[in-house]
Design an enzyme around this catalytic site. Sequence first.
Site, PDB file in Angstrom:
ATOM      1  N   ASN A   9       7.316 -35.330 -25.286  1.00 23.23           N
ATOM      2  CA  ASN A   9       6.654 -36.001 -24.166  1.00 23.23           C
ATOM      3  C   ASN A   9       5.466 -36.754 -24.755  1.00 23.23           C
ATOM      4  O   ASN A   9       4.444 -36.146 -25.078  1.00 23.23           O
ATOM      5  CB  ASN A   9       6.183 -34.964 -23.133  1.00 23.23           C
ATOM      6  N   LYS A  11       3.491 -38.673 -23.360  1.00 21.73           N
ATOM      7  CA  LYS A  11       2.433 -38.930 -22.365  1.00 21.73           C
ATOM      8  C   LYS A  11       2.035 -40.415 -22.427  1.00 21.73           C
ATOM      9  O   LYS A  11       2.876 -41.245 -22.745  1.00 21.73           O
ATOM     10  CB  LYS A  11       1.236 -38.008 -22.589  1.00 21.73           C
ATOM     11  N   HIS A  95       5.757 -32.791 -13.979  1.00 23.21           N
ATOM     12  CA  HIS A  95       4.841 -32.326 -15.037  1.00 23.21           C
ATOM     13  C   HIS A  95       3.513 -31.906 -14.392  1.00 23.21           C
ATOM     14  O   HIS A  95       3.077 -32.504 -13.398  1.00 23.21           O
ATOM     15  CB  HIS A  95       4.614 -33.457 -16.049  1.00 23.21           C
ATOM     16  N   GLU A  97       0.578 -32.489 -15.159  1.00 25.02           N
ATOM     17  CA  GLU A  97      -0.410 -33.576 -15.057  1.00 25.02           C
ATOM     18  C   GLU A  97      -0.142 -34.420 -13.814  1.00 25.02           C
ATOM     19  O   GLU A  97      -1.065 -34.954 -13.197  1.00 25.02           O
ATOM     20  CB  GLU A  97      -0.408 -34.416 -16.348  1.00 25.02           C
ATOM     21  N   GLU A 167       6.066 -24.519 -18.377  1.00 24.62           N
ATOM     22  CA  GLU A 167       4.860 -24.975 -19.062  1.00 24.62           C
ATOM     23  C   GLU A 167       3.641 -24.380 -18.363  1.00 24.62           C
ATOM     24  O   GLU A 167       3.166 -24.936 -17.355  1.00 24.62           O
ATOM     25  CB  GLU A 167       4.767 -26.503 -19.006  1.00 24.62           C
ATOM     26  N   GLY A 173      -1.840 -28.827 -23.965  1.00 19.91           N
ATOM     27  CA  GLY A 173      -2.871 -29.621 -24.618  1.00 19.91           C
ATOM     28  C   GLY A 173      -4.139 -28.852 -24.920  1.00 19.91           C
ATOM     29  O   GLY A 173      -5.165 -29.443 -25.235  1.00 19.91           O
ATOM     30  N   SER A 212       1.453 -26.456 -26.094  1.00 18.42           N
ATOM     31  CA  SER A 212       0.902 -26.286 -27.446  1.00 18.42           C
ATOM     32  C   SER A 212       1.911 -25.715 -28.434  1.00 18.42           C
ATOM     33  O   SER A 212       1.549 -24.899 -29.287  1.00 18.42           O
ATOM     34  CB  SER A 212      -0.379 -25.447 -27.397  1.00 18.42           C
ATOM     35  N   GLY A 233       4.379 -31.932 -26.380  1.00 25.05           N
ATOM     36  CA  GLY A 233       3.445 -33.024 -26.114  1.00 25.05           C
ATOM     37  C   GLY A 233       2.825 -33.526 -27.404  1.00 25.05           C
ATOM     38  O   GLY A 233       3.425 -34.296 -28.160  1.00 25.05           O
ATOM     39  N   GLY A 234       1.612 -33.078 -27.691  1.00 21.56           N
ATOM     40  CA  GLY A 234       0.840 -33.587 -28.834  1.00 21.56           C
ATOM     41  C   GLY A 234       1.620 -33.628 -30.141  1.00 21.56           C
ATOM     42  O   GLY A 234       1.570 -34.623 -30.883  1.00 21.56           O
TER      43      GLY A 234
END
Length: 253
Positions: A9, A11, A95, A97, A167, A173, A212, A233-234
């Site tokens: 993802n 983002k 998600h 967010e 999640e 994150g 994470s 993600g990251g």
Amino acid sequence: MRRKLIAGNWKMHGALTSNAQLLQSVLTGAGNLSAVEIAVCVPFPYLAQARSLLEGTNIAWGAQNLSEQPQGAFTGEVGAPMLNDFGCRYVIVGHSERRCFYGETDALIAEKFAAALANRISPILCVGETLEQRDSGQTIEVVSTQVNAVLERIGIAGFSGAVIAYEPVWAIGTGRTATSAQAQEVHASIRALLSKADSGIAGQLRILYGGSVKPSNASELFSMEDIDGGLIGGASLVAADFLAICQAAFSFR
Ligand code: PEP
């Protein structure tokens, strides 16, 4: 046997030049990992680039959101038929967010899930609790409510070919990861919930963990019985990290 899925993802990150470098590195490194399914969910403007670089490879692509409407006077929205035009296999739905920053409700998320299915795009339904909810012992109840909202709107057949990503909000994150036991408990509860409606569909459903995930914790998470891969993600923005996570999934294929 469920084939593991690792979905990136991105983002709201990316640029044409860096995307091309990232995708090229992932493609090179993923050449012999085809026992694992790999996908990247990119921002809308980069779908055309993803398709042109990934078509015909073992890496799929998708979007991070969609409208519940197919088309019309909905300024700024993107409908599932448009995602279809760009060959999306997946779309992330709900998600945290989007739930937290854009006020998406369970009811809206269920409509988005339905819109994806109606256009033969696999939704990746995100569910998860906040830290406050976990600390007050509400995790399973919160996640069950989120899953039930879609189940009641779509029916169990809608989960065939779909994906769920557990999640925990407090792990996204933040560098904090759920322990493999904490994640396994929630994954098993989601599968048990859906099994009551259809054990065959629930048994085939891929339930990803997200929050994470890094090369250092991926193997431990993917070793658990009900963890069928990750939503990343990251770490999906760094080719070496994303590939190391794919490799960890490959060792549990
Ligand atoms: C995510 O955005 O879905 C996610 C899990 O992010 P991160 O891996 O950075 O926690």
